[in-house]
Motif scaffolding. Structure first.
Motif, PDB file in Angstrom:
ATOM      1  N   ARG A  32      76.312  21.767 -29.816  1.00  0.00           N
ATOM      2  CA  ARG A  32      75.854  20.932 -28.704  1.00  0.00           C
ATOM      3  C   ARG A  32      74.696  21.638 -28.053  1.00  0.00           C
ATOM      4  O   ARG A  32      74.812  22.799 -27.663  1.00  0.00           O
ATOM      5  CB  ARG A  32      76.974  20.725 -27.689  1.00  0.00           C
ATOM      6  CG  ARG A  32      78.154  20.034 -28.294  1.00  0.00           C
ATOM      7  CD  ARG A  32      79.182  19.693 -27.250  1.00  0.00           C
ATOM      8  NE  ARG A  32      80.303  19.048 -27.913  1.00  0.00           N
ATOM      9  CZ  ARG A  32      81.247  18.383 -27.271  1.00  0.00           C
ATOM     10  NH1 ARG A  32      81.194  18.280 -25.959  1.00  0.00           N
ATOM     11  NH2 ARG A  32      82.237  17.822 -27.930  1.00  0.00           N
ATOM     12  N   ILE A  33      73.628  20.929 -27.938  1.00  0.00           N
ATOM     13  CA  ILE A  33      72.422  21.523 -27.399  1.00  0.00           C
ATOM     14  C   ILE A  33      72.083  20.824 -26.096  1.00  0.00           C
ATOM     15  O   ILE A  33      72.022  19.602 -26.048  1.00  0.00           O
ATOM     16  CB  ILE A  33      71.262  21.374 -28.401  1.00  0.00           C
ATOM     17  CG1 ILE A  33      71.614  22.073 -29.706  1.00  0.00           C
ATOM     18  CG2 ILE A  33      69.972  21.923 -27.816  1.00  0.00           C
ATOM     19  CD1 ILE A  33      70.812  21.590 -30.885  1.00  0.00           C
ATOM     20  N   SER A  34      71.889  21.605 -25.071  1.00  0.00           N
ATOM     21  CA  SER A  34      71.565  20.988 -23.790  1.00  0.00           C
ATOM     22  C   SER A  34      70.661  21.905 -22.985  1.00  0.00           C
ATOM     23  O   SER A  34      70.410  23.046 -23.368  1.00  0.00           O
ATOM     24  CB  SER A  34      72.851  20.693 -23.006  1.00  0.00           C
ATOM     25  OG  SER A  34      73.580  21.884 -22.811  1.00  0.00           O
ATOM     26  N   ALA A  35      70.170  21.388 -21.904  1.00  0.00           N
ATOM     27  CA  ALA A  35      69.369  22.193 -20.980  1.00  0.00           C
ATOM     28  C   ALA A  35      70.137  22.305 -19.675  1.00  0.00           C
ATOM     29  O   ALA A  35      70.678  21.320 -19.197  1.00  0.00           O
ATOM     30  CB  ALA A  35      68.018  21.534 -20.745  1.00  0.00           C
ATOM     31  N   GLU A  36      70.211  23.500 -19.151  1.00  0.00           N
ATOM     32  CA  GLU A  36      70.922  23.685 -17.899  1.00  0.00           C
ATOM     33  C   GLU A  36      70.119  24.590 -16.974  1.00  0.00           C
ATOM     34  O   GLU A  36      69.267  25.355 -17.425  1.00  0.00           O
ATOM     35  CB  GLU A  36      72.306  24.307 -18.154  1.00  0.00           C
ATOM     36  CG  GLU A  36      73.197  23.440 -19.009  1.00  0.00           C
ATOM     37  CD  GLU A  36      74.587  24.025 -19.188  1.00  0.00           C
ATOM     38  OE1 GLU A  36      74.930  24.996 -18.470  1.00  0.00           O
ATOM     39  OE2 GLU A  36      75.324  23.497 -20.052  1.00  0.00           O
ATOM     40  N   SER A  37      70.429  24.493 -15.722  1.00  0.00           N
ATOM     41  CA  SER A  37      69.830  25.434 -14.785  1.00  0.00           C
ATOM     42  C   SER A  37      70.702  26.675 -14.745  1.00  0.00           C
ATOM     43  O   SER A  37      71.926  26.571 -14.713  1.00  0.00           O
ATOM     44  CB  SER A  37      69.755  24.804 -13.391  1.00  0.00           C
ATOM     45  OG  SER A  37      68.819  23.760 -13.385  1.00  0.00           O
TER      46      SER A  37
ATOM     47  N   GLY B  67      68.338  29.260 -11.359  1.00  0.00           N
ATOM     48  CA  GLY B  67      67.995  27.848 -11.408  1.00  0.00           C
ATOM     49  C   GLY B  67      66.935  27.508 -12.443  1.00  0.00           C
ATOM     50  O   GLY B  67      66.594  26.343 -12.617  1.00  0.00           O
ATOM     51  N   SER B  68      66.431  28.494 -13.142  1.00  0.00           N
ATOM     52  CA  SER B  68      65.410  28.169 -14.145  1.00  0.00           C
ATOM     53  C   SER B  68      66.060  27.565 -15.390  1.00  0.00           C
ATOM     54  O   SER B  68      67.253  27.666 -15.606  1.00  0.00           O
ATOM     55  CB  SER B  68      64.622  29.427 -14.516  1.00  0.00           C
ATOM     56  OG  SER B  68      65.472  30.375 -15.105  1.00  0.00           O
ATOM     57  N   ALA B  69      65.249  26.907 -16.186  1.00  0.00           N
ATOM     58  CA  ALA B  69      65.778  26.132 -17.314  1.00  0.00           C
ATOM     59  C   ALA B  69      66.267  27.038 -18.430  1.00  0.00           C
ATOM     60  O   ALA B  69      65.575  27.958 -18.858  1.00  0.00           O
ATOM     61  CB  ALA B  69      64.695  25.193 -17.845  1.00  0.00           C
ATOM     62  N   ILE B  70      67.466  26.765 -18.871  1.00  0.00           N
ATOM     63  CA  ILE B  70      68.090  27.527 -19.955  1.00  0.00           C
ATOM     64  C   ILE B  70      68.413  26.567 -21.097  1.00  0.00           C
ATOM     65  O   ILE B  70      68.966  25.492 -20.871  1.00  0.00           O
ATOM     66  CB  ILE B  70      69.416  28.167 -19.463  1.00  0.00           C
ATOM     67  CG1 ILE B  70      69.172  29.081 -18.272  1.00  0.00           C
ATOM     68  CG2 ILE B  70      70.120  28.891 -20.590  1.00  0.00           C
ATOM     69  CD1 ILE B  70      68.544  30.390 -18.632  1.00  0.00           C
ATOM     70  N   LEU B  71      68.044  26.972 -22.286  1.00  0.00           N
ATOM     71  CA  LEU B  71      68.445  26.195 -23.453  1.00  0.00           C
ATOM     72  C   LEU B  71      69.810  26.696 -23.902  1.00  0.00           C
ATOM     73  O   LEU B  71      69.973  27.869 -24.229  1.00  0.00           O
ATOM     74  CB  LEU B  71      67.418  26.353 -24.574  1.00  0.00           C
ATOM     75  CG  LEU B  71      67.672  25.517 -25.831  1.00  0.00           C
ATOM     76  CD1 LEU B  71      67.573  24.036 -25.523  1.00  0.00           C
ATOM     77  CD2 LEU B  71      66.686  25.891 -26.933  1.00  0.00           C
TER      78      LEU B  71
ATOM     79  N   GLY C 279      64.681  29.154 -21.362  1.00  0.00           N
ATOM     80  CA  GLY C 279      64.044  27.974 -21.943  1.00  0.00           C
ATOM     81  C   GLY C 279      62.581  28.147 -22.231  1.00  0.00           C
ATOM     82  O   GLY C 279      62.048  27.606 -23.195  1.00  0.00           O
TER      83      GLY C 279
ATOM     84  N   HIS D 123      61.964  30.194 -25.610  1.00  0.00           N
ATOM     85  CA  HIS D 123      62.652  29.914 -26.857  1.00  0.00           C
ATOM     86  C   HIS D 123      62.598  28.442 -27.209  1.00  0.00           C
ATOM     87  O   HIS D 123      62.589  27.583 -26.351  1.00  0.00           O
ATOM     88  CB  HIS D 123      64.114  30.322 -26.741  1.00  0.00           C
ATOM     89  CG  HIS D 123      64.795  30.352 -28.071  1.00  0.00           C
ATOM     90  ND1 HIS D 123      64.637  31.394 -28.933  1.00  0.00           N
ATOM     91  CD2 HIS D 123      65.581  29.455 -28.690  1.00  0.00           C
ATOM     92  CE1 HIS D 123      65.320  31.140 -30.029  1.00  0.00           C
ATOM     93  NE2 HIS D 123      65.902  29.965 -29.900  1.00  0.00           N
ATOM     94  N   ARG D 124      62.542  28.175 -28.463  1.00  0.00           N
ATOM     95  CA  ARG D 124      62.757  26.803 -28.883  1.00  0.00           C
ATOM     96  C   ARG D 124      63.319  26.758 -30.286  1.00  0.00           C
ATOM     97  O   ARG D 124      63.097  27.636 -31.100  1.00  0.00           O
ATOM     98  CB  ARG D 124      61.463  25.994 -28.794  1.00  0.00           C
ATOM     99  CG  ARG D 124      60.371  26.518 -29.677  1.00  0.00           C
ATOM    100  CD  ARG D 124      59.237  25.514 -29.721  1.00  0.00           C
ATOM    101  NE  ARG D 124      58.152  26.087 -30.488  1.00  0.00           N
ATOM    102  CZ  ARG D 124      56.989  26.418 -29.971  1.00  0.00           C
ATOM    103  NH1 ARG D 124      56.754  26.209 -28.704  1.00  0.00           N
ATOM    104  NH2 ARG D 124      56.065  26.939 -30.718  1.00  0.00           N
ATOM    105  N   LEU D 125      64.092  25.735 -30.499  1.00  0.00           N
ATOM    106  CA  LEU D 125      64.636  25.489 -31.820  1.00  0.00           C
ATOM    107  C   LEU D 125      63.654  24.613 -32.571  1.00  0.00           C
ATOM    108  O   LEU D 125      63.045  23.721 -31.998  1.00  0.00           O
ATOM    109  CB  LEU D 125      65.968  24.746 -31.721  1.00  0.00           C
ATOM    110  CG  LEU D 125      67.072  25.427 -30.943  1.00  0.00           C
ATOM    111  CD1 LEU D 125      68.183  24.441 -30.648  1.00  0.00           C
ATOM    112  CD2 LEU D 125      67.610  26.589 -31.746  1.00  0.00           C
TER     113      LEU D 125
END
Lengths: 258, 258
Positions: free
Chosen positions: A194-199, A213-217, A239, A242-244
């Motif tokens: 499961r891939i999501s973006a969270e703070s 609070g920054s974006a985390i993958l 985030g 990094h990227r997939l």
DNA sequence: CAGTGGTCTAGACCACTTC
DNA sequence: AAGTGGTCTAGACCACTGT
């Protein structure tokens, strides 16, 4: 009567450049026709019998080609009505999931990791309600920080089922990170990502040295082995860095690992 | 002499429950051995000749099974030395990428979209330097907001090459969103996805009605058709509500679309 | 019923790779 | 040179499915 007249192109008697096998050429030819929209979704593909005559080969060879095309999702095969070009409304991407260490090394950066936290416990409420683990099962919970060039690269939060991997209880993970260790000790599994973006919350921010609070993958992975849950892991990547990446090609096989 | 004595299990003369074909049973058997770690990475798999005798079948059948196992990445095949169990250091996940409309409808929510912005332009500096598009090419740039239950669901920022899809210039996209329209008009492509997490900027925040700086799951997709770039799209999903899921199974094929 | 794919056989020749 | 996989043939029988 095996009419050779319709042989699509002319490397039949050609001694040079006969690289591809015949069934591969059939695959390419049909892919080409589909790609060029000459054959549109729903259109019928010549029957195996017809192709056998077109290519002047045996039915097995044609069958092998069509079977592969069906496996890669390009065509649909049905008895009696024959094979048709498949509607391509959803596409599938192949996402390679590497071990974090390999991932770092592929960037030519020195890699190391530290175990931040380790405890043996039972499943939490959340874990019993949601997906895999049984109640009161013995679990090993680990928090691992992966560093690239001595900078935080990924925070791994992992839970291992000790019934599935009893050896893990006595393993220090000093020389091999838990992920790699499991790969070597528990063999293959089926699983789910499961891939999501969270703070990022306070804990993650602190360990990854990013602003709160920054974006985390977030990549969550659940793995089973023969129906038994083995491990659940949350990989938190900053985030921004990094990227997939995933390739998708409905064409010529799925290149699973190569 | 086709010794039947070593037939692994006993549904050979069995009239009932003979569901799987023989080559599938061979696949399952070998998978099982690998899964159970009876055969470890690097171990040699019996030669086709040996398996032919074990199963009392022809070599083609064994070959079909081993070929499929190799295609799904479980084994490596080499001449002379034979086939071996492959080391499984990287796993591949199958990620289904749906049209946004289908994605919303699969959640049983009413779907609609609005075109927020539309202009014809040439590539920006960034676009020419980075990936696909040629300089001075005619492009159509679109911003589309997808709504589920009248709430912002996904912000799509798309660029279409007008040389690859000339019809797009005169298309209003009133009845069909650009993504679905392209699927129907430009057929299959190869492509690439990049998945990352970003903090939303002012524009995205406003359109998606999320707080500025909140985590956004960004899926970028680049598609080509016969080597020509067709479209580039950035899908911005509010991170909290959305996630991608992907299954991975190194076992028995990759179930490309099904 | 007839057309289609699904599967299998019992050979065959070749290419590649290690010994 | 020998062992292995890669490919192909020319049949065959069966299962499914639409008419």
């Amino acid at each position: 009567m095996t009419s050779m007249d319709t042989t699509p192109d002319s490397d039949r008697g050609d001694t040079s450049g006969n690289r591809a096998s015949l069934h591969q050429r059939i695959i390419r030819d049909i892919e080409q026709r589909i790609l060029s929209t000459e054959w549109m979704p729903g259109d019928r593909i010549p029957s195996e019998q017809a192709l056998t005559e077109q290519y002047g080969c045996s039915r097995m060879t044609v069958n092998k080609a069509l079977t592969q095309l069906a496996q890669s999702g390009l065509i649909l095969r049905r008895r009696k009505t024959g094979s048709v070009v498949k509607r391509q409304d959803t596409r599938t991407a192949i996402l390679a999931i590497y071990d974090v260490a390999d991932e770092v090394k592929s960037h030519d950066l020195p890699y190391r990791y530290t175990i931040c936290e380790r405890l043996q416990r039972h499943p939490t409420m959340q874990e019993t309600t949601c997906p895999g683990f049984r109640e009161k099962e013995d679990l090993l919970a680990l928090t691992v920080l992966h560093l690239a060039d001595d900078e935080p690269f990924c925070l791994e939060e992992r839970v291992i089922s000790l019934s599935a991997a009893p050896d893990a209880a006595n393993e220090s993970f000093a020389n091999l990170a838990p992920g790699a260790w499991l790969l070597n000790h528990v063999a293959w599994t089926t699983g789910e990502h499961r891939i999501s973006a969270e703070s990022s919350n306070a804990r993650v921010s602190k360990l990854l040295k990013v602003a709160k609070g920054s974006a985390i993958l977030v990549v969550q992975r659940l793995t089973w082995r023969q129906g038994e849950p083995v491990t659940r892991v949350r990989l938190n990547y900053p985030g921004h860095q990094h990227r997939l990446t995933a390739d998708f090609t409905p064409i010529q096989g799925l290149r699973p690992t190569s």
